[in-house]
Write a protein that holds these residues in place. Structure first.
Motif, PDB file in Angstrom:
ATOM      1  N   TYR A 127       0.947  -1.199   0.006  1.00  0.00           N
ATOM      2  CA  TYR A 127      -0.028   0.030  -0.146  1.00  0.00           C
ATOM      3  C   TYR A 127       0.757   1.267   0.086  1.00  0.00           C
ATOM      4  O   TYR A 127       1.801   1.301   0.590  1.00  0.00           O
ATOM      5  CB  TYR A 127      -0.892  -0.252   1.305  1.00  0.00           C
ATOM      6  N   PRO A 128       0.744   2.370  -0.952  1.00  0.00           N
ATOM      7  CA  PRO A 128      -0.665   2.601  -1.657  1.00  0.00           C
ATOM      8  C   PRO A 128      -0.736   2.115  -3.145  1.00  0.00           C
ATOM      9  O   PRO A 128      -1.235   2.651  -3.749  1.00  0.00           O
ATOM     10  CB  PRO A 128      -0.882   4.212  -1.328  1.00  0.00           C
ATOM     11  N   ALA A 129       0.330   1.234  -3.514  1.00  0.00           N
ATOM     12  CA  ALA A 129       0.352   0.800  -4.771  1.00  0.00           C
ATOM     13  C   ALA A 129      -1.037   0.014  -5.413  1.00  0.00           C
ATOM     14  O   ALA A 129      -1.445  -0.380  -4.354  1.00  0.00           O
ATOM     15  CB  ALA A 129       1.685  -0.008  -4.920  1.00  0.00           C
ATOM     16  N   ASP A 130      -1.190  -0.169  -6.505  1.00  0.00           N
ATOM     17  CA  ASP A 130      -2.353  -1.015  -6.960  1.00  0.00           C
ATOM     18  C   ASP A 130      -1.827  -2.296  -7.035  1.00  0.00           C
ATOM     19  O   ASP A 130      -0.687  -2.627  -7.486  1.00  0.00           O
ATOM     20  CB  ASP A 130      -2.793  -0.454  -8.482  1.00  0.00           C
ATOM     21  N   ILE A 131      -2.579  -3.089  -6.616  1.00  0.00           N
ATOM     22  CA  ILE A 131      -2.395  -4.465  -6.386  1.00  0.00           C
ATOM     23  C   ILE A 131      -3.229  -5.400  -7.222  1.00  0.00           C
ATOM     24  O   ILE A 131      -4.511  -5.020  -7.257  1.00  0.00           O
ATOM     25  CB  ILE A 131      -2.340  -4.984  -5.148  1.00  0.00           C
ATOM     26  N   VAL A 132      -2.705  -6.529  -7.980  1.00  0.00           N
ATOM     27  CA  VAL A 132      -3.617  -7.299  -8.725  1.00  0.00           C
ATOM     28  C   VAL A 132      -3.108  -8.853  -8.431  1.00  0.00           C
ATOM     29  O   VAL A 132      -1.885  -8.733  -8.497  1.00  0.00           O
ATOM     30  CB  VAL A 132      -3.889  -7.218 -10.146  1.00  0.00           C
ATOM     31  N   SER A 133      -3.730  -9.745  -7.625  1.00  0.00           N
ATOM     32  CA  SER A 133      -3.309 -10.882  -7.517  1.00  0.00           C
ATOM     33  C   SER A 133      -4.062 -11.916  -8.317  1.00  0.00           C
ATOM     34  O   SER A 133      -5.179 -11.879  -8.361  1.00  0.00           O
ATOM     35  CB  SER A 133      -3.770 -11.204  -6.013  1.00  0.00           C
ATOM     36  N   LEU A 134      -3.164 -12.711  -8.939  1.00  0.00           N
ATOM     37  CA  LEU A 134      -4.034 -13.645  -9.919  1.00  0.00           C
ATOM     38  C   LEU A 134      -3.659 -14.993  -9.293  1.00  0.00           C
ATOM     39  O   LEU A 134      -2.546 -15.338  -8.957  1.00  0.00           O
ATOM     40  CB  LEU A 134      -3.116 -13.664 -11.262  1.00  0.00           C
ATOM     41  N   ILE A 135      -4.938 -15.717  -8.940  1.00  0.00           N
ATOM     42  CA  ILE A 135      -4.782 -16.827  -7.977  1.00  0.00           C
ATOM     43  C   ILE A 135      -5.134 -18.108  -8.364  1.00  0.00           C
ATOM     44  O   ILE A 135      -6.436 -18.086  -9.138  1.00  0.00           O
ATOM     45  CB  ILE A 135      -5.688 -16.458  -6.792  1.00  0.00           C
ATOM     46  N   LEU A 136      -4.385 -19.046  -8.153  1.00  0.00           N
ATOM     47  CA  LEU A 136      -4.947 -20.437  -8.609  1.00  0.00           C
ATOM     48  C   LEU A 136      -5.129 -21.160  -7.202  1.00  0.00           C
ATOM     49  O   LEU A 136      -4.469 -21.112  -6.578  1.00  0.00           O
ATOM     50  CB  LEU A 136      -3.662 -21.262  -9.219  1.00  0.00           C
ATOM     51  N   ASP A 142     -10.548  -2.782   5.861  1.00  0.00           N
ATOM     52  CA  ASP A 142      -9.242  -1.882   5.998  1.00  0.00           C
ATOM     53  C   ASP A 142      -8.952  -1.211   4.859  1.00  0.00           C
ATOM     54  O   ASP A 142      -9.049  -1.939   3.773  1.00  0.00           O
ATOM     55  CB  ASP A 142      -8.157  -2.785   6.272  1.00  0.00           C
ATOM     56  N   PRO A 143      -8.564   0.141   4.808  1.00  0.00           N
ATOM     57  CA  PRO A 143      -8.180   0.792   3.727  1.00  0.00           C
ATOM     58  C   PRO A 143      -7.061   0.360   2.866  1.00  0.00           C
ATOM     59  O   PRO A 143      -6.861   0.564   1.700  1.00  0.00           O
ATOM     60  CB  PRO A 143      -7.850   2.315   4.224  1.00  0.00           C
ATOM     61  N   VAL A 144      -6.319  -0.632   3.378  1.00  0.00           N
ATOM     62  CA  VAL A 144      -5.126  -1.036   2.457  1.00  0.00           C
ATOM     63  C   VAL A 144      -5.654  -1.912   1.262  1.00  0.00           C
ATOM     64  O   VAL A 144      -4.778  -2.040   0.619  1.00  0.00           O
ATOM     65  CB  VAL A 144      -4.027  -1.921   3.553  1.00  0.00           C
ATOM     66  N   PHE A 145      -7.072  -2.312   1.689  1.00  0.00           N
ATOM     67  CA  PHE A 145      -7.322  -3.151   0.403  1.00  0.00           C
ATOM     68  C   PHE A 145      -8.258  -2.507  -0.654  1.00  0.00           C
ATOM     69  O   PHE A 145      -8.859  -3.086  -1.457  1.00  0.00           O
ATOM     70  CB  PHE A 145      -8.359  -4.302   1.009  1.00  0.00           C
TER      71      PHE A 145
END
Length: 232
Positions: free
Chosen positions: A130-139, A202-205
């Motif tokens: 945080y505060p970067a944008d996060i994309v999690s690609l999940i299997l 939570d604002p971190v998400f």
């Protein structure tokens, strides 16, 4: 799965990737151009996993507001991202995981404790980015695809608590077997002396996007279609 996922990401994004590092199980490697591969132990974490995980955490912490951080998450990530919480050691975690794997606890119960003795799991990796944008690609390898259980949810809000961890320990009567430091850590959390994992809301998400790109049900459906095509 992290290495082939990383290879696919390099094919898609090429030079847009500035930095990258992944932890994989020994022998599960690919030829990568931009993303560094670190081999480590699974299902019991080892020192190589800790070294790689610390590099991942350092890289994530360096992300700025305008950056995009892409996490490649799959089953096994709990063991492959071992960063012990403050005042705990990798040896403490190794003994704890061995006890949990042999006592009959479910993956949900094991990962609840994993999250509360870690500096990366239970949403703490998203907290670090945080505060970067996060994309999690999940299997997903978890029945029901619970985001906070797959790989112990490093980028997902955590619904479990220190109190739940203590209930699990009592349920399986393993308090006397666990390292004293682990038990003390969890008891401190129950009494409110340690900070809980980040929870829903939570604002971190706010800038985190967790996407399931493959799961058990996808594999079952594909197998079913193929079986029908073969005449079964």
């Amino acid at each position: 799965a992290a290495a082939p996922m990383a290879s696919a990401l390099e094919d898609l994004l090429g030079d847009r990737i500035t930095h990258g590092i992944i932890n994989v199980k020994y022998g599960h490697v690919e030829k990568l151009k931009k993303i560094k591969i670190n081999e480590a132990g699974h299902p019991v974490p080892d020192i190589c996993g800790e070294h790689g995980a610390l590099q991942i955490l350092d890289l994530v912490k360096s992300a700025k507001k305008e950056d995009l951080v892409i996490f490649l998450i799959s089953g096994g990530g709990s063991a492959l991202l071992p960063i012990p919480a403050q005042n705990l050691t990798l040896k403490d975690k190794q003994k704890t995981i061995k006890i949990l794997l042999s006592c009959g606890a479910s993956i949900h119960e094991i990962n609840a404790i994993r999250k509360h003795i870690s500096s990366a799991k239970g949403g703490r990796l998203a907290q670090a980015a945080y505060p970067a944008d996060i994309v999690s690609l999940i299997l997903s390898d978890v029945v029901g695809d619970d985001l906070d259980v797959i790989s112990s949810g490093p980028t997902a809000p955590d619904s479990s608590t220190f109190s739940l961890c203590m209930e699990i320990i009592d349920r399986y009567n393993i308090a006397d077997s666990l390292p004293e430091s682990i038990l003390t850590h969890i008891k401190k959390g129950v009494s409110g002396k340690l900070r809980e994992t980040p929870k829903p809301g939570d604002p971190v998400f706010d800038k985190t996007f967790n996407l399931i790109i493959g799961s058990n049900i996808d594999a079952i459906n594909a197998a079913s279609k193929e079986a029908e095509a073969l005449g079964y």
